[in-house]
Design an enzyme around this catalytic site. Sequence first.
Site, PDB file in Angstrom:
ATOM      1  N   GLY A  12       3.485  -3.445  -7.053  1.00 57.54           N
ATOM      2  CA  GLY A  12       2.398  -3.809  -7.960  1.00 57.54           C
ATOM      3  C   GLY A  12       1.740  -5.141  -7.668  1.00 57.54           C
ATOM      4  N   SER A  13       1.801  -5.591  -6.406  1.00 60.07           N
ATOM      5  CA  SER A  13       1.138  -6.874  -6.127  1.00 60.07           C
ATOM      6  C   SER A  13      -0.378  -6.745  -6.264  1.00 60.07           C
ATOM      7  CB  SER A  13       1.539  -7.418  -4.755  1.00 60.07           C
ATOM      8  OG  SER A  13       1.032  -6.624  -3.720  1.00 60.07           O
ATOM      9  N   ASN A  14      -0.916  -5.569  -5.936  1.00 62.63           N
ATOM     10  CA  ASN A  14      -2.359  -5.363  -6.167  1.00 62.63           C
ATOM     11  C   ASN A  14      -2.663  -5.301  -7.664  1.00 62.63           C
ATOM     12  OD1 ASN A  14      -4.214  -4.849  -3.715  1.00 62.63           O
ATOM     13  ND2 ASN A  14      -2.290  -3.850  -3.162  1.00 62.63           N
ATOM     14  N   LEU A  85       1.747   6.811  -5.947  1.00 62.25           N
ATOM     15  CA  LEU A  85       2.137   7.722  -4.870  1.00 62.25           C
ATOM     16  C   LEU A  85       2.173   9.196  -5.255  1.00 62.25           C
ATOM     17  CD1 LEU A  85       4.921   5.542  -3.242  1.00 62.25           C
ATOM     18  CD2 LEU A  85       2.477   5.609  -2.742  1.00 62.25           C
ATOM     19  N   LEU A  87       0.042  12.755  -6.389  1.00 58.49           N
ATOM     20  CA  LEU A  87      -1.292  13.369  -6.410  1.00 58.49           C
ATOM     21  C   LEU A  87      -1.749  13.497  -7.867  1.00 58.49           C
ATOM     22  CD1 LEU A  87      -3.477  14.678  -4.594  1.00 58.49           C
ATOM     23  CD2 LEU A  87      -2.403  16.879  -5.078  1.00 58.49           C
ATOM     24  N   HIS A 102      -6.507   2.596   0.015  1.00 55.97           N
ATOM     25  CA  HIS A 102      -5.624   3.124   1.053  1.00 55.97           C
ATOM     26  C   HIS A 102      -5.529   2.076   2.165  1.00 55.97           C
ATOM     27  CE1 HIS A 102      -3.477   6.259   3.174  1.00 55.97           C
ATOM     28  NE2 HIS A 102      -4.083   5.838   4.267  1.00 55.97           N
ATOM     29  N   ASP A 143      -6.586  11.252  -0.412  1.00 56.90           N
ATOM     30  CA  ASP A 143      -7.370  10.371   0.460  1.00 56.90           C
ATOM     31  C   ASP A 143      -8.675  10.979   0.978  1.00 56.90           C
ATOM     32  OD1 ASP A 143      -5.286   8.518   0.215  1.00 56.90           O
ATOM     33  OD2 ASP A 143      -4.219   9.374   1.916  1.00 56.90           O
ATOM     34  N   GLU A 172      -6.536  -6.511   0.938  1.00 55.00           N
ATOM     35  CA  GLU A 172      -6.577  -5.822  -0.354  1.00 55.00           C
ATOM     36  C   GLU A 172      -6.795  -6.819  -1.491  1.00 55.00           C
ATOM     37  OE1 GLU A 172      -3.976  -1.868   0.601  1.00 55.00           O
ATOM     38  OE2 GLU A 172      -2.895  -3.551  -0.267  1.00 55.00           O
TER      39      GLU A 172
HETATM   40  C1  GRF Z   1      -0.976  -1.092  -0.832  1.00 57.07           C
HETATM   41  O1  GRF Z   1      -0.928  -1.379   0.530  1.00 57.07           O
HETATM   42  C2  GRF Z   1      -1.978  -0.001  -1.111  1.00 57.07           C
HETATM   43  O2  GRF Z   1      -3.017   0.050  -0.201  1.00 57.07           O
HETATM   44  C3  GRF Z   1      -1.145   1.235  -0.970  1.00 57.07           C
HETATM   45  O3  GRF Z   1       0.121   0.902  -1.448  1.00 57.07           O
HETATM   46  C4  GRF Z   1       0.337  -0.497  -1.325  1.00 57.07           C
HETATM   47  C5  GRF Z   1       0.747  -1.009  -2.657  1.00 57.07           C
HETATM   48  O4  GRF Z   1       1.205  -2.321  -2.616  1.00 57.07           O
HETATM   49  N1  GRF Z   1      -1.826   2.358  -1.593  1.00 57.07           N
HETATM   50  P1  GRF Z   1       1.496  -3.110  -3.961  1.00 57.07           P
HETATM   51  O5  GRF Z   1       2.442  -2.245  -4.793  1.00 57.07           O
HETATM   52  O6  GRF Z   1       0.202  -3.333  -4.656  1.00 57.07           O
HETATM   53  O7  GRF Z   1       2.154  -4.389  -3.549  1.00 57.07           O
END
Ligand code: GRF
Length: 187
Positions: A12-14, A85, A87, A102, A143, A172
């Site tokens: 969940g870093s994003n 992860l 669908l 992605h 995707d 990202e």
């Molecule tokens: C990211 O690289 C994103 O592109 C992919 O999964 C990864 C998730 O990373 N779909 P995080 O959990 O946000 O650290």
Amino acid sequence: MRNIAIFASGSGSNAENIIRYFKNHPLVKVDSVWSNKKDAFALKRAEDLGVESHYFTKEEFSGSDWLIRELQRRDIELIVLAGFLVLVPPEFVDAFTILNIHPALLPNYGGKGMYGSRVHESVVNNKEKESGITIHLVNNEYDKGEPLLQVRCPVFPEDTPDTLASRIHELEYQYFPGAIEEFLNRK
Ligand code: GRF
């Protein structure tokens, strides 16, 4: 306010980066973070930042309309998949606008089973000279939705899947929140 829900399965870093970006935003709010994994670190990150976080079961996700109703009740305008992860069932695709990120240049290195470190391993093993990120709309196939933004980065001969993953993560963090904001502005 225009409400976003984030779906994440892992670290969940994003998700965290997106929450921070919109923290004091005048128009956009991250309403909640949702996960199909009870112990996803994404849920903890959200809680620590004061954002509601919830786990849902497989049945709640694809076997009933409970979650769709709950997100509609919350007036969610956009679902953002950030390392999610599973669908997304067609009912969700019909009910919401959904964005995904992605970690490669789709249509290359995408599709079922192509996620996380597997993507970077394949890119490095194939000795690609570049990789990058693709932010795209979600449809009923992994995707395959309309791409909104691609950003490229080099892949160096000495790269490992891990070093490439960190370079991609930086991209990202740099581009995903702004792409969400811009998408909402145009919507
Ligand atoms: C990211 O690289 C994103 O592109 C992919 O999964 C990864 C998730 O990373 N779909 P995080 O959990 O946000 O650290």
